[in-house]
Write a protein that holds these residues in place. Structure first.
Motif, PDB file in Angstrom:
ATOM      1  N   LEU A   1     -12.660 -12.036  -9.554  1.00  0.00           N
ATOM      2  CA  LEU A   1     -12.474 -10.965  -8.580  1.00  0.00           C
ATOM      3  C   LEU A   1     -11.293 -10.051  -8.894  1.00  0.00           C
ATOM      4  CD1 LEU A   1     -14.302 -10.386  -6.226  1.00  0.00           C
ATOM      5  CD2 LEU A   1     -12.623 -11.422  -4.705  1.00  0.00           C
TER       6      LEU A   1
ATOM      7  N   LEU B   1     -17.094  -1.162  -6.931  1.00  0.00           N
ATOM      8  CA  LEU B   1     -17.660  -0.861  -5.616  1.00  0.00           C
ATOM      9  C   LEU B   1     -19.166  -0.639  -5.694  1.00  0.00           C
ATOM     10  CD1 LEU B   1     -14.897   1.452  -4.118  1.00  0.00           C
ATOM     11  CD2 LEU B   1     -15.346  -0.965  -3.615  1.00  0.00           C
TER      12      LEU B   1
ATOM     13  N   LEU C   1     -20.808  -3.920  -5.912  1.00  0.00           N
ATOM     14  CA  LEU C   1     -20.859  -4.565  -4.596  1.00  0.00           C
ATOM     15  C   LEU C   1     -21.968  -3.967  -3.733  1.00  0.00           C
ATOM     16  CD1 LEU C   1     -17.118  -4.983  -3.530  1.00  0.00           C
ATOM     17  CD2 LEU C   1     -18.709  -6.722  -4.380  1.00  0.00           C
ATOM     18  N   TYR C   2     -22.126  -2.660  -3.874  1.00  0.00           N
ATOM     19  CA  TYR C   2     -23.148  -1.989  -3.083  1.00  0.00           C
ATOM     20  C   TYR C   2     -24.543  -2.513  -3.463  1.00  0.00           C
ATOM     21  CZ  TYR C   2     -26.303   1.506  -1.233  1.00  0.00           C
ATOM     22  OH  TYR C   2     -27.337   2.110  -0.575  1.00  0.00           O
TER      23      TYR C   2
ATOM     24  N   ALA D   1     -25.024  -5.903  -2.005  1.00  0.00           N
ATOM     25  CA  ALA D   1     -25.211  -5.854  -0.552  1.00  0.00           C
ATOM     26  C   ALA D   1     -26.599  -5.325  -0.214  1.00  0.00           C
ATOM     27  CB  ALA D   1     -24.128  -4.978   0.074  1.00  0.00           C
TER      28      ALA D   1
END
Lengths: 395, 459
Positions: B190, B201, B204-205, B208
């Motif tokens: 991380l 990011l 991560l998107y 998700a």
């Protein structure tokens, strides 16, 4: 320090075969190979096992070698994909056909049977041939094998028979101190042997030079190509008069072909095919067998081969140093001869004589060319049937 | 005017060309594809217009900028699309163009040859319906095709999630995303990953989004077997979870990739010495800190010079061009080189976190191949044959294994099988990966139809 019966410089097919034949007669043998056994000319050549078309002086040796090829499985435990599919040498003009007829007649004296096929029949028997072909000469005994496998198979069999096969070992210098040969190795260790075999291929003239026998050995790099597998249709190994193209297909379908030469750098130990030569070879191959146009070239390669000015190898005892025997400079057609040359070398090293005729291969023929005629049975000029294509051919 | 040649037309090559043109140079750009963009920003073929947002997602603006940059250059460069560099020697390239074979002599050469997926064989991996991640992605970007209606995505690395996301967004029902890297490894990475900023990011998107749409995502997976259906195509993927339980996921296709490997064959044919890159587990052409190869006149850029992703490729392409200009005596390029290096350094920590921590190449998967598993599909060479060569035939090095077993000898010349085959050899011999060396590059670097040599004449 161990005193070997025989030390061999060079792990090509000649050196590996010599090692095996010597061990079978209980000699103690050490073979020194700078890289891997069969990594230059012996391993990267076209793979033709061909007697037809050779200089007639090579035929006794080629005949003898052919017998060893037939026994490969017994001798080294593997057939190395040797297949006697026949070799078809093609004529693309009437003059060439006449030359094939002439050769067939001369070769018969050496026990080599060649079948001449005229224009009417040739397409019937080999329907895939292109339009330029007017006839051919077929040698049923000839064929092809996988060069990558042969020298290593001999090396392994020799090792099993007791030879010391040392790969990755470069010989820096060899001398004779009056009692034995002394070889200085890359790591500065020294090795001694009663006899020495120079089977150093393209570097053979370096070894002969150490013993005061300089010879004009050039190098060449056969330009080899292979296609992806296509359905099997081409049984014989194909060659042509002039030697500008040669083509064979292996059972799994790949077409292997070559023609012309790439670049060879003897000092860097590097050989490369050339783009233009590959392009030319593709065009010639498709001209010979048009259906090859649908195949794809997947790889090209080369290796370094020693070439003598007259296109014949140097084979035989040294003129300066008793106990030293040379076999190098096979000029692009040593693969078929290799196993037989190894047998001959074992006889020379252990008995001092061999029943196989070697006269034309003497090392001193370059310093004193007139001797060639003296030592040649018959007419030397008559023997020179095909001196030209040596440089452009690889087995 | 010296002959300056760029191989490739992806992000690195486009920025290199642009930089050279600005300095008044007219480079030749040779590319295999019919349209520029490389693999990452591959464009639909001429005549097909698609909304870049749909094709490239978040990267639409970047892709559009790159495409426009290249289109603006068209009059100022010599552009050879649809052209394969099949051989290279000294200062000459052999190229197969649509109109036949051509030779091209260069004075300076920029290699921006890109990358391809790293593949690890597992039982059933050669069944119809199994693709690489890159292949699956190209099908989507290039022609709006999908590899199947119910694909499973398998492997590891950022591309795994990106392609799964792109398929799902395109309306395909994704069966599962199976990652061989463990969840713990990803958590552990991380800190390094955060340095990626926007790239992190976006990652991560994707995660998700996939999660929100109910697509199963499992970490710590091992593929066990791809099972064939009645038509001999893949129908089910059997896999093992981190606890050792077996599962079967129904699918009609599998897209797999275990990170990327640089395409280095042309660099090899150009005689650039190679150095082993531990992080990438690959032998790479040696370069200095500005992308100058260890052979004078050659410059390296983009993923072909080391996997760093598309954004870094644009920068390293520009850097290679500035290094070249600097060597031609353009004094101002020195300043640019330092500025670009500063920007490129930012990618390093992120990249290391990706490759060495989050999505490690699953060596254990490669070396645990059953003896009867086919590793080299071109030549049908099994893991057992490789092990036999190492144990019984005295093979200690890749090219010797090739000579004896035919591994890497076929159509792909080891581009697919060599990462796994090298791991198996090294494991059998009990030596580090670099000790078995690398498969030697040989022309043609990609298969060339004999017919392609026939028309036209070599100039």
């Amino acid at each position: 320090m161990t005193l070997f019966d025989v030390a061999i410089i060079g792990g090509g097919l000649v050196g590996c075969s010599a090692a095996l034949h010597l061990c079978r007669r209980d000699a103690s043998v050490v073979l020194l190979e700078r890289r891997y056994c069969g990594s230059q000319a012996s391993g990267v050549n076209y793979g033709g096992v061909r007697q037809q078309g050779r200089h007639l002086a090579e035929l006794p040796l080629a005949r003898r070698s052919r017998q060893i090829w037939a026994d490969l499985k017994t001798l080294v435990g593997a057939d190395c994909e040797f297949a006697a599919t026949g070799h078809l040498k093609l004529a693309r003009s009437e003059n060439e056909m006449a030359a094939l007829e002439d050769y067939a007649e001369r070769a018969r004296e050496f026990g080599l049977k060649l079948e001449l096929i005229g224009s009417a029949q040739i397409r019937e028997r080999f329907p895939y041939l292109g339009g330029a072909v007017v006839g051919g000469s077929f040698c049923a005994e000839d064929g092809h094998a996988n060069p990558r496998l042969v020298a290593p198979a001999f090396a392994r069999a020799a090792e099993v028979a007791g030879a010391e096969i040392r790969e990755g070992v470069e010989v820096l210098q060899a001398t004779h101190d009056g009692h034995a040969f002394e070889l200085r190795l890359f790591d500065d260790t020294v090795l001694r042997a009663r006899r020495l075999i120079n089977a150093a291929g393209a570097w053979g003239s370096t070894v002969s030079y150490w013993f005061g026998e300089p010879v004009p050995e050039d190098v060449m790099a056969p330009n080899m190509c292979v296609t992806d597998p296509i359905p099997y249709f081409l049984a014989p190994n194909l060659g042509v008069c002039g030697g500008d193209i040669y083509v064979r297909q292996i059972r799994r379908g790949n077409i292997i072909f070559g023609g012309g030469v790439g670049v060879a750098d003897r000092n860097q130990i590097k050989a490369r095919p050339l783009a233009d030569i590959t392009t030319q070879a593709v065009r010639l191959a498709v001209g010979l067998v048009p259906r090859l146009a649908t195949a794809q070239v997947i790889r090209t390669w080369s290796g370094i081969e020693g070439v003598m000015p007259d296109g014949l190898p140097v084979i035989g005892p040294s003129e300066t140093t008793p106990g030293l025997f040379h076999a190098f400079g096979f000029s692009g057609h040593g693969f078929q001869l290799g196993p037989g040359v190894g047998a001959v070398l074992s006889e020379l090293a252990l008995d001092g004589v061999t029943p196989t005729a070697l006269d034309l291969f003497r090392i001193n023929r370059f310093q004193r060319p007139h001797e060639i005629e003296i030592s040649t049975p018959g007419d030397a000029t008559k023997l020179m049937t095909e001196p030209v294509p040596a440089r452009a051919r690889s087995n | 005017m010296p002959s300056i040649v760029i191989i490739g037309a992806g992000p690195a090559a486009v920025r290199a060309a642009e930089t050279l043109v600005r300095a008044g140079i007219r480079p030749t750009v040779i590319d295999e594809a019919p349209v520029s963009g490389g693999q990452i920003y591959r464009r639909p073929p001429p005549g097909i217009v698609r909304d870049p947002k749909k094709v490239y997602g978040f990267e639409a603006a970047r892709a559009r900028r790159l495409h426009r940059a290249f289109d603006d250059l068209r009059e100022q460069i010599d552009y050879w699309p649809d052209s394969v560099v099949w051989s290279a020697r000294d200062r000459e390239l052999g190229v197969i163009t649509k109109s036949g074979p051509r030779n091209l002599v260069w004075d300076r050469l920029i290699l921006a040859t890109g990358a391809m997926d790293r593949v690890i064989p597992f039982r059933g991996w050669t069944l119809p319906g199994i693709y690489t991640l890159g292949g699956a992605q190209v099908a989507l970007k290039y022609q709006a095709c999908v590899v199947g209606e119910r694909p499973v995505f398998l492997g590891t690395g950022p591309l795994l999630y990106l392609v799964a996301y792109q398929y799902a967004v395109a309306g395909v029902k994704v069966g599962a995303v199976l990652d061989t890297a463990s969840a713990r490894a990803k958590r552990g990475a991380l800190f390094g990953l955060v340095t990626g900023g926007g790239m992190f990011l976006k990652g991560l998107y994707y995660l998700a989004w996939l999660r929100a749409h109910g697509i199963p995502m499992i970490s710590g997976v091992r593929p066990v077997c791809a099972h064939a259906g009645p038509e001999d195509a893949v129908r089910e993927l059997e896999w093992q979870d981190a606890r050792g339980s077996l599962h079967r996921t129904a699918c009609d296709s599998v897209a797999m990739g275990f990170g990327l490997r640089s395409e280095t064959q042309i660099a090899d044919l150009c005689d650039i010495p190679f150095t082993f890159d531990m992080s990438q587990r690959q032998w790479m052409p040696t370069q200095d800190s500005h992308g100058r190869a260890a052979v004078e006149g050659i410059y390296l850029a983009g993923d072909g010079a080391g996997i760093k992703g598309a954004a870094a490729a644009e920068l390293s392409g520009e850097r290679a061009a500035h290094a070249l200009l600097h060597d031609l005596g353009h004094a101002r390029s020195a300043k640019n080189l330092e500025a670009l290096n500063k920007r490129l350094r930012r990618f390093e920590r992120f990249r290391r976190a990706l490759d060495e921590k989050a999505f490690k190449f699953p060596i254990d998967l490669a070396v645990s191949a059953d003896d009867n598993l086919m590793v080299c599909r071109c030549e049908g060479v099994t893991a057992g044959e490789l092990r036999h060569a190492a144990r019984k035939l005295g093979v200690t090095e890749f090219n010797r294994a090739k000579a004896f077993t035919r591994v890497g000898m076929g159509r792909c010349q080891g581009r697919v099988c060599s990462p796994a085959a090298a791991e198996i050899l090294a494991d059998t011999l009990g030596v580090p990966l670099e000790a078995v060396g690398r498969i030697r590059g040989q022309a043609p670097i990609k298969p060339v139809p004999m017919a392609a040599f026939l028309h036209g004449a070599a100039s």
